[in-house]
Design a protein around this motif. Structure first.
Motif, PDB file in Angstrom:
ATOM      1  N   GLN A  46      10.322   5.032  -4.526  1.00  0.00           N
ATOM      2  CA  GLN A  46      10.490   6.460  -4.771  1.00  0.00           C
ATOM      3  C   GLN A  46       9.164   7.094  -4.438  1.00  0.00           C
ATOM      4  O   GLN A  46       8.187   6.837  -5.093  1.00  0.00           O
ATOM      5  CB  GLN A  46      10.830   6.719  -6.233  1.00  0.00           C
ATOM      6  CG  GLN A  46      12.193   6.165  -6.575  1.00  0.00           C
ATOM      7  CD  GLN A  46      12.535   6.404  -8.019  1.00  0.00           C
ATOM      8  OE1 GLN A  46      11.724   6.884  -8.779  1.00  0.00           O
ATOM      9  NE2 GLN A  46      13.749   6.067  -8.387  1.00  0.00           N
ATOM     10  N   ARG A  47       9.162   7.900  -3.428  1.00  0.00           N
ATOM     11  CA  ARG A  47       7.858   8.282  -2.942  1.00  0.00           C
ATOM     12  C   ARG A  47       7.491   9.713  -3.288  1.00  0.00           C
ATOM     13  O   ARG A  47       6.575  10.262  -2.767  1.00  0.00           O
ATOM     14  CB  ARG A  47       7.769   8.073  -1.433  1.00  0.00           C
ATOM     15  CG  ARG A  47       8.796   8.840  -0.682  1.00  0.00           C
ATOM     16  CD  ARG A  47       8.345   9.369   0.611  1.00  0.00           C
ATOM     17  NE  ARG A  47       9.265  10.378   0.999  1.00  0.00           N
ATOM     18  CZ  ARG A  47       9.249  11.595   0.509  1.00  0.00           C
ATOM     19  NH1 ARG A  47       8.336  11.948  -0.346  1.00  0.00           N
ATOM     20  NH2 ARG A  47      10.139  12.464   0.902  1.00  0.00           N
ATOM     21  N   THR A  48       8.217  10.331  -4.191  1.00  0.00           N
ATOM     22  CA  THR A  48       7.814  11.693  -4.449  1.00  0.00           C
ATOM     23  C   THR A  48       7.607  11.997  -5.903  1.00  0.00           C
ATOM     24  O   THR A  48       8.504  12.419  -6.593  1.00  0.00           O
ATOM     25  CB  THR A  48       8.819  12.719  -3.913  1.00  0.00           C
ATOM     26  OG1 THR A  48       9.321  13.431  -5.009  1.00  0.00           O
ATOM     27  CG2 THR A  48       9.902  12.134  -3.165  1.00  0.00           C
ATOM     28  N   PRO A  49       6.444  11.766  -6.372  1.00  0.00           N
ATOM     29  CA  PRO A  49       6.158  12.085  -7.748  1.00  0.00           C
ATOM     30  C   PRO A  49       5.955  13.577  -7.990  1.00  0.00           C
ATOM     31  O   PRO A  49       5.720  13.962  -9.120  1.00  0.00           O
ATOM     32  CB  PRO A  49       4.861  11.335  -8.044  1.00  0.00           C
ATOM     33  CG  PRO A  49       4.432  10.778  -6.738  1.00  0.00           C
ATOM     34  CD  PRO A  49       5.384  11.159  -5.681  1.00  0.00           C
ATOM     35  N   ALA A  50       6.086  14.397  -6.967  1.00  0.00           N
ATOM     36  CA  ALA A  50       6.048  15.835  -7.223  1.00  0.00           C
ATOM     37  C   ALA A  50       7.171  16.177  -8.162  1.00  0.00           C
ATOM     38  O   ALA A  50       7.145  17.153  -8.881  1.00  0.00           O
ATOM     39  CB  ALA A  50       6.255  16.608  -5.931  1.00  0.00           C
ATOM     40  N   VAL A  51       8.151  15.331  -8.095  1.00  0.00           N
ATOM     41  CA  VAL A  51       9.334  15.630  -8.855  1.00  0.00           C
ATOM     42  C   VAL A  51       9.592  14.471  -9.784  1.00  0.00           C
ATOM     43  O   VAL A  51       9.200  13.353  -9.528  1.00  0.00           O
ATOM     44  CB  VAL A  51      10.513  15.838  -7.901  1.00  0.00           C
ATOM     45  CG1 VAL A  51      10.353  17.151  -7.183  1.00  0.00           C
ATOM     46  CG2 VAL A  51      10.603  14.710  -6.904  1.00  0.00           C
ATOM     47  N   ASP A  52      10.247  14.743 -10.831  1.00  0.00           N
ATOM     48  CA  ASP A  52      10.485  13.740 -11.841  1.00  0.00           C
ATOM     49  C   ASP A  52      11.856  13.146 -11.557  1.00  0.00           C
ATOM     50  O   ASP A  52      12.866  13.792 -11.698  1.00  0.00           O
ATOM     51  CB  ASP A  52      10.449  14.443 -13.192  1.00  0.00           C
ATOM     52  CG  ASP A  52      10.787  13.492 -14.297  1.00  0.00           C
ATOM     53  OD1 ASP A  52      10.914  13.944 -15.422  1.00  0.00           O
ATOM     54  OD2 ASP A  52      10.945  12.294 -14.011  1.00  0.00           O
ATOM     55  N   ALA A  53      11.855  11.924 -11.101  1.00  0.00           N
ATOM     56  CA  ALA A  53      13.074  11.386 -10.520  1.00  0.00           C
ATOM     57  C   ALA A  53      14.023  10.774 -11.527  1.00  0.00           C
ATOM     58  O   ALA A  53      15.134  10.412 -11.192  1.00  0.00           O
ATOM     59  CB  ALA A  53      12.741  10.359  -9.472  1.00  0.00           C
ATOM     60  N   GLY A  54      13.678  10.650 -12.713  1.00  0.00           N
ATOM     61  CA  GLY A  54      14.635  10.076 -13.636  1.00  0.00           C
ATOM     62  C   GLY A  54      13.982   9.703 -14.949  1.00  0.00           C
ATOM     63  O   GLY A  54      12.767   9.679 -15.058  1.00  0.00           O
TER      64      GLY A  54
ATOM     65  N   ARG B  59       0.817  -1.209   0.000  1.00  0.00           N
ATOM     66  CA  ARG B  59       0.000   0.000   0.000  1.00  0.00           C
ATOM     67  C   ARG B  59       0.855   1.266   0.000  1.00  0.00           C
ATOM     68  O   ARG B  59       0.410   2.317  -0.430  1.00  0.00           O
ATOM     69  CB  ARG B  59      -0.900   0.002   1.229  1.00  0.00           C
ATOM     70  CG  ARG B  59      -2.015  -0.980   1.115  1.00  0.00           C
ATOM     71  CD  ARG B  59      -2.963  -0.846   2.271  1.00  0.00           C
ATOM     72  NE  ARG B  59      -3.799  -2.019   2.380  1.00  0.00           N
ATOM     73  CZ  ARG B  59      -4.824  -2.272   1.596  1.00  0.00           C
ATOM     74  NH1 ARG B  59      -5.121  -1.419   0.645  1.00  0.00           N
ATOM     75  NH2 ARG B  59      -5.535  -3.353   1.739  1.00  0.00           N
ATOM     76  N   ASP B  60       2.049   1.172   0.474  1.00  0.00           N
ATOM     77  CA  ASP B  60       2.843   2.404   0.567  1.00  0.00           C
ATOM     78  C   ASP B  60       3.725   2.623  -0.658  1.00  0.00           C
ATOM     79  O   ASP B  60       4.593   3.458  -0.659  1.00  0.00           O
ATOM     80  CB  ASP B  60       3.671   2.401   1.843  1.00  0.00           C
ATOM     81  CG  ASP B  60       4.593   1.215   1.905  1.00  0.00           C
ATOM     82  OD1 ASP B  60       5.329   1.091   2.875  1.00  0.00           O
ATOM     83  OD2 ASP B  60       4.563   0.397   0.970  1.00  0.00           O
TER      84      ASP B  60
ATOM     85  N   ARG C  12       1.747   2.761 -12.803  1.00  0.00           N
ATOM     86  CA  ARG C  12       1.168   3.796 -13.658  1.00  0.00           C
ATOM     87  C   ARG C  12       0.046   3.193 -14.469  1.00  0.00           C
ATOM     88  O   ARG C  12       0.062   2.037 -14.837  1.00  0.00           O
ATOM     89  CB  ARG C  12       2.240   4.357 -14.595  1.00  0.00           C
ATOM     90  CG  ARG C  12       3.427   4.898 -13.847  1.00  0.00           C
ATOM     91  CD  ARG C  12       3.701   6.359 -13.966  1.00  0.00           C
ATOM     92  NE  ARG C  12       3.496   7.005 -15.245  1.00  0.00           N
ATOM     93  CZ  ARG C  12       4.327   7.931 -15.706  1.00  0.00           C
ATOM     94  NH1 ARG C  12       5.419   8.233 -15.044  1.00  0.00           N
ATOM     95  NH2 ARG C  12       4.067   8.548 -16.834  1.00  0.00           N
TER      96      ARG C  12
ATOM     97  N   LYS D 164       2.464   3.438  -3.717  1.00  0.00           N
ATOM     98  CA  LYS D 164       1.381   3.769  -4.619  1.00  0.00           C
ATOM     99  C   LYS D 164       1.869   4.385  -5.917  1.00  0.00           C
ATOM    100  O   LYS D 164       1.202   4.331  -6.936  1.00  0.00           O
ATOM    101  CB  LYS D 164       0.411   4.729  -3.920  1.00  0.00           C
ATOM    102  CG  LYS D 164      -0.219   4.084  -2.717  1.00  0.00           C
ATOM    103  CD  LYS D 164      -1.074   5.065  -1.959  1.00  0.00           C
ATOM    104  CE  LYS D 164      -1.734   4.410  -0.771  1.00  0.00           C
ATOM    105  NZ  LYS D 164      -0.809   4.091   0.302  1.00  0.00           N
ATOM    106  N   GLY D 165       3.028   4.984  -5.875  1.00  0.00           N
ATOM    107  CA  GLY D 165       3.495   5.655  -7.070  1.00  0.00           C
ATOM    108  C   GLY D 165       4.073   4.724  -8.120  1.00  0.00           C
ATOM    109  O   GLY D 165       4.352   5.145  -9.222  1.00  0.00           O
TER     110      GLY D 165
ATOM    111  N   ALA E  65      -5.098   1.580  -5.351  1.00  0.00           N
ATOM    112  CA  ALA E  65      -4.167   1.551  -4.228  1.00  0.00           C
ATOM    113  C   ALA E  65      -4.173   0.173  -3.578  1.00  0.00           C
ATOM    114  O   ALA E  65      -3.149  -0.290  -3.080  1.00  0.00           O
ATOM    115  CB  ALA E  65      -4.564   2.622  -3.207  1.00  0.00           C
TER     116      ALA E  65
END
Lengths: 232, 283, 316
Positions: free
Chosen positions: B274-282, B210-211, B217, B213-214, B230
């Motif tokens: 990777q828990r921050t899709p606010a940012v584009d990690a790669g 569950r954690d 796609r 979620k990102g 989820a």
């Protein structure tokens, strides 16, 4: 109600974290090229992270990734919703989140560079986001730009005038620019670069290195804070 | 519930009906323990573990209160279909027509529920409520297709509610409003579509941390999407101009579900959280 | 922090308007919590040509408010209520209502609620279940995380700390908003209003920027939505109570029979006004499963399409 600040970053608190360096300036002045140059120069000796802000978000991040100057994982991009200056000045939440994410994943870091999206001469970084900032101009905007001032030119910790190789072509007088900048900047430094000729931006890299060393000395790591956390 | 002739609202009195299907395991096979029809909800066993809804009489009509209870016993498999689309009509009695389905799917059991579309005739006022309670390792495919009026007709009003839980934990809760001025023709809701459909496909094969979620796609196409939830499931979703296009899009979206199940299982082993899709990690 | 719980149903003046100024701060687009970079599907709709001018935009906003807006309003109200009820009773009566709506340990309350984070995870899961699109879940969690970061510095409280700990990857935005609202002194109605308002102002502003629309025209559209915003906030708060009405709408009858075990007693307690805090809290927490779940299939498609577009200007 007692708040627990243990995992809550107050950006203004410099204790035990990387120096956050903002790089701003108008579109096309060479911000991204300067970031790439700094990564080349500083990468071997420093632990770096980069956050890019651009209206076309992935563009600058992709440029840096392709340049191969830094592990792509250490470059994060932030969308600014058509308002690049908002993201670095009025509402810095997304940028702070990105900075802390880098520190969390790869920390401890020595330097996190936040590159703003291209904007106008009034754009500056909030002190809540950047500890120090560089403003990048280029000569092709005309040699009157430093005289016009604006917060970026007057207040940045370092003013970089780029593309000096173009000065003869555009009729820009570097002496005038230097004199005018000194007049409005109250003694803060100005450096002239041609990033096309000096791909490592030696003079700027030296300035940044000195800055980072001073920062580390003043804000030595506190071991209790070396596990960076992102305020949820 | 079969599409009746073009007669508008039938004149029969409103009815209350409750039909029941329950299964139990018998010698490793699924046995229909209960198959109780209650007209107009009429049930027929048409194969092993296969039941068709063969409606007798028009409707639902306004004032009708119909309920279908499905209990798929542990370790059994049930499939429920209908022989024709359901035409919801206004009735002579006041009040909404109501269709409720209460389905439980037991441990290790599976349910496939794929009736023909529900057509909302002009002037109808309909409510549908589905409660789907899944045991932790139950598997389900639950399809719902709604058509906004017969050909060239503006639909009546309809409100649907769908609640799916897995071992008591919420998996999917959705309501649809149709015939509401606020949502009709809104580019945010249905756009210019005249049909909406969704299929919940859920089960242990789609279980995910569950954690993270990102990590999953969605897959999207023209008017359809396969949306990893989820919780342990995916939702196939489609909008279309007509029932043929709707079914084609929905089946396309449903077909992606299997891909998700396998690829996701493998990905969980390898993926770096990777828990921050606010940012584009790669890249 | 206030302990009483406004339900927003009153037609006259609400009794305690203390949260009004806080509501303005919370709903202001200048609140530095990252909201300016979210378009709520508007950017993709503009790209696809389904929003081209004020008329399209008006329909977009109205539909968005009636679906996603109502859902976020209800979740925000529930979160505000939970925050208010647990602020002074961190191990209060919010236990783990199961997914079928059965109240936790009806009667005793023993054995649940020991971990104050648990009800937050449960409410966050209710938001998950109402957000089928992974792109929208992520956008919601990002906004929730940024809002919580900001709110914890502006309105520090144990409740916000608890929420941050309960959902470290970022609580859903309406959950964070409701909790922040409570910490700022707002009641659930105000939290719902903030959520409903934000659900349309973000996309409206994005459309102004992306299409160069006349900002006055667009603000006129928002003004036209004012009654619908009021309705959404009221409906959101009413849903906190409706879900335990035993003979309410269809899904609350036989379908959700599990929710009605002691719904009568609890409901009457609420309607009699000024219930014991614990009784109201239990009744409402157990009703989360029945909160609105209005879905907008087009928004799902837009959100996912937006994620796939490499040239986007907004986060969502």
């Amino acid at each position: 109600m007692g708040a627990q600040h243990d995992d809550l970053h107050d950006a203004a608190d410099p204790h035990g974290r990387a120096l956050r360096l903002g790089i701003g300036g108008p579109v096309g002045s060479g911000k991204t090229a300067l970031v790439a140059a700094l990564c080349r120069s500083l990468g071997p000796s420093m632990r770096l992270g980069v956050v890019t802000n651009d209206i076309y978000t992935t563009e600058d991040a992709e440029f840096l990734r392709r340049a191969g100057v830094l592990d792509p994982e250490r470059i994060l991009a932030v969308q600014t919703g058509c308002c690049p200056h908002t993201a670095i000045r009025d509402d810095i939440a997304a940028n702070l989140d990105a900075v802390e994410t880098l520190e969390e994943r790869f920390g401890p870091l020595d330097l996190v560079i936040v590159e703003s999206g291209g904007d106008n001469l009034t754009a500056t970084f909030s002190r809540g986001l950047a500890d120090r900032q560089i403003f990048v101009l280029d000569v092709s905007g005309g040699d009157k730009v430093p005289r016009k001032g604006g917060p970026g030119v007057t207040m940045a910790d370092l003013l970089v005038v780029n593309k000096t190789d173009l000065a003869p072509l555009v009729g820009a007088d570097l002496t005038v620019m230097s004199r005018d900048a000194a007049a409005v900047r109250d003694g803060r430094p100005v450096l002239f670069t041609s990033l096309r000729e000096d791909r490592s931006a030696h003079s700027v890299a030296e300035w940044v290195t000195s800055l980072v060393n001073t920062w580390k000395h003043a804000n030595a790591h506190d071991h209790e804070r070396t596990t960076p956390t992102t305020a949820a | 519930m079969t599409t009746p002739p073009s007669s508008p609202a039938a004149s029969r009195a409103s009815v209350t009906a409750r039909a029941v299907i329950t299964t139990e395991a018998a010698g490793g096979r699924t046995r229909l323990e209960t198959l109780r029809s209650d007209p107009p909800l009429t049930l027929r066993q048409t194969g092993p573990g296969l039941v068709h809804l063969v409606s007798t009489g028009a409707g639902p009509l306004g004032g009708d209160r119909l309920e279908l209870v499905i209990d798929v016993g542990p370790g059994t498999d049930l499939e429920v279909r209908s022989v024709a689309s359901t035409l919801v009509l206004p009735g002579s009695s006041p009040g909404d027509s109501v269709m409720m389905v209460d389905a439980r799917v037991g441990a290790g059991a599976s349910l496939r529920f794929s009736p023909e579309p529900t057509v909302l005739a002009a002037g109808c006022s309909h409510r549908m409520a589905v409660r789907l309670s899944l045991a932790e390792d139950a598997t389900v495919l639950w399809r719902e297709e709604i058509v906004f009026g017969r050909h060239g007709e503006r639909p009546g009003r309809c409100r649907t509610r769908f609640d799916a839980t897995v071992a008591g934990w919420p998996l999917l809760r959705q309501e649809l409003l149709i015939g509401d001025p606020a949502v009709d023709a809104s580019p945010a809701v249905y756009g210019d579509a005249r049909c909406v459909g969704s299929t919940l496909i859920a089960g242990p094969a789609w279980d995910a941390e569950r954690d993270q979620k990102g990590e999953r796609r969605a897959t999207i196409g023209d008017g359809w999407a396969t949306l990893p939830l989820a919780g342990p499931g995916v939702l196939a979703s489609a909008l279309a101009q007509d029932t043929v296009e709707l079914r084609a899009r929905l089946e396309r979206a449903e077909s992606m579900a299997d891909v998700y199940a396998t690829s996701w299982q493998e990905k969980t082993e390898l993926a770096v959280p990777q828990r921050t899709p606010a940012v584009d990690a790669g890249p | 922090m206030r302990q009483d719980i406004g339900d927003g149903r009153g037609d006259g003046m609400r009794d305690k308007p203390t949260g009004d100024a806080a509501l303005l701060l919370l709903a202001d687009s200048r609140l530095p919590a990252g909201g300016h970079a979210h378009s709520g599907g508007a950017e993709e709709a503009v790209r696809l040509g389904t929003i081209t001018g004020p008329e399209d935009l008006a329909r977009f906003l109205r539909g968005r408010l009636a679906t996603a807006g109502l859902v976020t309003a209800a979740l925000a109200a529930a979160a505000c209520e939970l925050a208010t009820a647990t602020a002074d009773h961190p191990a209060g009566p919010y236990g783990q209502a199961d997914g079928d709506g059965n109240p936790p340990d009806a009667g005793t309350g023993a054995g649940t609620g020991a971990d104050p984070a648990h009800p937050w995870r449960r409410l966050d899961a209710e938001a998950d279940a109402r957000t089928a699109s992974p792109a929208q879940r992520e956008a919601s969690r990002v906004q929730g995380r940024l809002l919580l970061r900001t709110a914890r510095r502006i309105w520090p409280s144990t409740v916000l700390d608890t929420l941050a700990r309960a959902v470290p990857e970022g609580a859903h935005h309406p959950i964070a908003l409701g909790a922040a609202a409570a910490s700022a002194g707002c009641d659930p109605y105000q939290a719902a209003m903030a959520a409903a308002y934000i659900s349309v102002t973000g996309p409206a502003t994005a459309a102004v920027r992306l299409l160069g629309l006349d900002p006055v025209t667009v603000h006129r559209l928002l003004a036209d939505l004012a009654p619908a915003l009021n309705d959404a906030a009221h409906a959101a708060c009413a849903s906190l109570i409706d879900d335990v009405v035993p003979n309410g709408p269809a899904q609350n009858g036989a379908i959700q029979n599990g929710a009605t075990h002691d719904g009568i007693a609890q409901n009457s307690a609420i309607q009699n006004g000024a219930p014991a805090n614990g009784a109201a809290a239990k009744a409402r927490g157990s009703g989360w499963p029945a909160l609105p779940g209005h879905t907008a299939p087009a928004l799902d498609l837009l959100a996912e399409g937006h994620l796939n577009n490499p040239m986007k200007l907004f986060v969502s």
